[in-house]
Design a protein around this motif. Structure first.
Motif, PDB file in Angstrom:
ATOM      1  N   ARG A  32       0.702  -0.574  -0.137  1.00  0.00           N
ATOM      2  CA  ARG A  32       0.076  -0.023   0.056  1.00  0.00           C
ATOM      3  C   ARG A  32       1.422   1.462  -0.083  1.00  0.00           C
ATOM      4  O   ARG A  32       1.659   1.326   0.804  1.00  0.00           O
ATOM      5  CB  ARG A  32      -1.261   0.066   0.998  1.00  0.00           C
ATOM      6  CG  ARG A  32      -2.484  -1.238   1.138  1.00  0.00           C
ATOM      7  CD  ARG A  32      -2.889  -1.248   2.575  1.00  0.00           C
ATOM      8  NE  ARG A  32      -3.998  -1.606   2.495  1.00  0.00           N
ATOM      9  CZ  ARG A  32      -4.648  -3.251   2.796  1.00  0.00           C
ATOM     10  NH1 ARG A  32      -2.836  -3.912   2.912  1.00  0.00           N
ATOM     11  NH2 ARG A  32      -5.412  -3.359   2.921  1.00  0.00           N
ATOM     12  N   ARG A  59      -9.397  12.366  -5.216  1.00  0.00           N
ATOM     13  CA  ARG A  59      -9.593  11.712  -6.751  1.00  0.00           C
ATOM     14  C   ARG A  59      -8.357  11.813  -6.932  1.00  0.00           C
ATOM     15  O   ARG A  59      -8.161  10.879  -7.819  1.00  0.00           O
ATOM     16  CB  ARG A  59     -10.648  12.140  -7.107  1.00  0.00           C
ATOM     17  CG  ARG A  59     -11.943  12.557  -6.736  1.00  0.00           C
ATOM     18  CD  ARG A  59     -13.278  12.613  -7.839  1.00  0.00           C
ATOM     19  NE  ARG A  59     -14.297  12.768  -6.527  1.00  0.00           N
ATOM     20  CZ  ARG A  59     -14.999  14.021  -6.584  1.00  0.00           C
ATOM     21  NH1 ARG A  59     -14.231  15.505  -6.741  1.00  0.00           N
ATOM     22  NH2 ARG A  59     -16.340  13.263  -5.550  1.00  0.00           N
ATOM     23  N   LYS A  71      -6.471   9.101  -5.666  1.00  0.00           N
ATOM     24  CA  LYS A  71      -5.893   7.329  -6.341  1.00  0.00           C
ATOM     25  C   LYS A  71      -6.310   7.120  -7.281  1.00  0.00           C
ATOM     26  O   LYS A  71      -5.058   6.120  -7.771  1.00  0.00           O
ATOM     27  CB  LYS A  71      -8.009   8.271  -5.924  1.00  0.00           C
ATOM     28  CG  LYS A  71      -8.101   6.159  -4.704  1.00  0.00           C
ATOM     29  CD  LYS A  71      -9.951   6.142  -4.396  1.00  0.00           C
ATOM     30  CE  LYS A  71      -9.787   5.179  -5.023  1.00  0.00           C
ATOM     31  NZ  LYS A  71     -11.642   4.933  -4.585  1.00  0.00           N
ATOM     32  N   LYS A  72      -6.076   8.460  -8.109  1.00  0.00           N
ATOM     33  CA  LYS A  72      -5.986   7.955  -9.394  1.00  0.00           C
ATOM     34  C   LYS A  72      -4.191   6.976  -9.711  1.00  0.00           C
ATOM     35  O   LYS A  72      -4.228   6.645 -10.565  1.00  0.00           O
ATOM     36  CB  LYS A  72      -6.337   9.340 -10.421  1.00  0.00           C
ATOM     37  CG  LYS A  72      -6.707   8.361 -11.942  1.00  0.00           C
ATOM     38  CD  LYS A  72      -7.082   9.803 -12.105  1.00  0.00           C
ATOM     39  CE  LYS A  72      -6.991  10.147 -13.769  1.00  0.00           C
ATOM     40  NZ  LYS A  72      -7.689  10.913 -14.258  1.00  0.00           N
ATOM     41  N   THR A 100      -2.688   4.216  -2.140  1.00  0.00           N
ATOM     42  CA  THR A 100      -3.987   3.392  -1.086  1.00  0.00           C
ATOM     43  C   THR A 100      -4.886   4.455  -0.077  1.00  0.00           C
ATOM     44  O   THR A 100      -5.959   4.070   0.459  1.00  0.00           O
ATOM     45  CB  THR A 100      -3.899   2.318  -0.833  1.00  0.00           C
ATOM     46  OG1 THR A 100      -2.475   2.229  -0.019  1.00  0.00           O
ATOM     47  CG2 THR A 100      -3.018   1.402  -1.969  1.00  0.00           C
ATOM     48  N   VAL A 117     -14.129   9.667  -1.189  1.00  0.00           N
ATOM     49  CA  VAL A 117     -13.114   9.336  -2.610  1.00  0.00           C
ATOM     50  C   VAL A 117     -13.161   7.729  -2.254  1.00  0.00           C
ATOM     51  O   VAL A 117     -12.565   7.629  -2.769  1.00  0.00           O
ATOM     52  CB  VAL A 117     -11.748   9.618  -2.977  1.00  0.00           C
ATOM     53  CG1 VAL A 117     -12.559  11.301  -3.183  1.00  0.00           C
ATOM     54  CG2 VAL A 117     -11.184  10.054  -1.789  1.00  0.00           C
ATOM     55  N   LEU A 134     -10.242   6.488   0.291  1.00  0.00           N
ATOM     56  CA  LEU A 134      -9.108   5.933   0.385  1.00  0.00           C
ATOM     57  C   LEU A 134      -9.158   5.648   2.048  1.00  0.00           C
ATOM     58  O   LEU A 134     -10.035   5.830   2.519  1.00  0.00           O
ATOM     59  CB  LEU A 134      -8.266   7.172   0.637  1.00  0.00           C
ATOM     60  CG  LEU A 134      -7.542   7.863  -1.054  1.00  0.00           C
ATOM     61  CD1 LEU A 134      -7.527   9.000  -0.518  1.00  0.00           C
ATOM     62  CD2 LEU A 134      -7.367   6.836  -1.303  1.00  0.00           C
ATOM     63  N   GLU A 135      -8.506   5.023   1.904  1.00  0.00           N
ATOM     64  CA  GLU A 135      -8.335   4.434   3.424  1.00  0.00           C
ATOM     65  C   GLU A 135      -7.479   5.026   4.410  1.00  0.00           C
ATOM     66  O   GLU A 135      -6.938   5.471   3.971  1.00  0.00           O
ATOM     67  CB  GLU A 135      -6.570   3.048   2.955  1.00  0.00           C
ATOM     68  CG  GLU A 135      -7.009   1.913   4.519  1.00  0.00           C
ATOM     69  CD  GLU A 135      -6.315   0.801   4.007  1.00  0.00           C
ATOM     70  OE1 GLU A 135      -4.929   1.248   3.615  1.00  0.00           O
ATOM     71  OE2 GLU A 135      -6.439  -0.523   5.161  1.00  0.00           O
TER      72      GLU A 135
END
Ligand code: SF4
Length: 320
Positions: free
Chosen positions: A136, A150, A153-154, A158, A189, A191-192
């Protein structure tokens, strides 16, 4: 009373704030303390299948930060380190390659709040190319909105380490609502979230500490932590001192039960005794560190990945 609360936790029943406060008030010299840490230990080992986690973090820059957190060695009004630098892309990539080779589970890239965002996104994007999918990639950065979330993430991020600190807006120059808006963006969005009750000092009340444990749970925390403040000479909160390792271990055990993290529990800085109190994850730290006056913390307070592995396996966690 304590036994009933611990039984609730064992059965997976959500604990109330009152329960959290009752557990936090347990006297470390009493047999109840051992019941508490035994329960947190049991739940961690059963729920996470005795898996231990090795995380590695690089602080990418040592520069004065405008957010002026009163506990941080990098705050611009009380900059407590004797140099300024930014890690080169080559140096970052080299460190990441070493982390990957040494088999860490999660890699964290940390910056101060004023770091140039586009430059950071580039670094993160390049880092992702070096990191296999099963590891991760987590960022620890300033506040951001959904659009940035976003974008993170893209490019393959993670998760995000993000928190509403104890006395946010009083001991920091950041409004609490700004921190909360970022937590909302992280959740929205997808995410962790890596959360932490920090930086805990002797002046913080159990009420304040319990509120942060419950906030983490409300956000569906994946990896939870508790961290004690390290008093750095020259920072405004230096004179307030430090809580003991035993107190931190108790708070970690309570956080494990109250916050219900889905994957891992950490206590920071590394506190070996917490490994029998529900903690199954530790950090190796490299580069800049707000808790160190040495700007290359691997030569100062930071533990290495190898030291972390030894501690976790010595506590009979499996780290494969
Ligand atoms: S803790 Fe982070 S936001 Fe606060 S002064 Fe230090 S680097 Fe800046």
């Amino acid at each position: 009373m304590i036994s009933k609360i611990l039984e609730k936790a064992r059965k997976g029943i959500t604990l109330s704030k009152r329960d959290a406060l009752t557990l936090l008030e347990v006297d470390q010299a009493s047999p109840l303390f051992y019941e508490l840490i035994a329960t947190a230990n049991e739940l961690t080992r059963k729920t996470y299948h005795n898996q231990g986690y090795v995380f590695a973090q690089i602080g990418l820059n040592a520069e004065p930060c405008s957010k002026n957190c009163k506990f941080c060695s990098l705050g611009s009004t009380h900059y407590a380190v004797d140099c300024e630098w930014k890690k080169s892309e080559e140096a970052i990539q080299q460190e990441i390659q070493q982390f990957v080779e040494s088999g860490v589970h999660d890699i964290f890239l940390m910056i101060t709040a004023d770091y140039d965002l586009e430059a950071f996104l580039d670094i993160v994007s390049q880092a992702r190319q070096l990191i296999p999918e099963h590891i991760r990639l987590v960022v620890n950065m300033g506040d951001f909105d959904r659009d940035i979330g976003r974008r993170l993430k893209k490019i393959g991020v993670t998760g995000v380490y993000h928190i509403h600190r104890l006395r946010e807006g009083i001991d920091t120059d950041i409004l609490p609502e700004v921190r909360i808006a970022t937590l909302d963006a992280i959740k929205e969005v997808g995410l962790e979230l890596y959360y932490c009750v920090e930086p805990i000092g002797p002046e913080h009340t159990y009420d304040e500490i319990a509120d942060e444990m419950i906030r983490a749970r409300d956000y569906g925390v994946s990896v939870m932590a508790v961290m004690r403040r390290v008093p750095i000479a020259g920072t405004p909160l230096y004179d307030k001192g430090q809580i003991t390792s035993l107190e931190l271990t108790k708070i970690a055990a309570v956080a494990r039960l109250v916050s219900e993290p889905t994957r891992a529990m950490n206590a920071h800085e590394v506190t070996p005794m917490s490994l029998i109190a529900g903690v199954n994850q530790l950090y190796g730290e490299y580069g800049a560190n707000p808790r160190d006056i040495h700007t290359h913390t691997e030569e100062g307070r930071g533990y290495s990945i190898n030291q972390i592995k030894v501690l976790l396996t010595d506590a009979e966690y499996q780290i494969s």
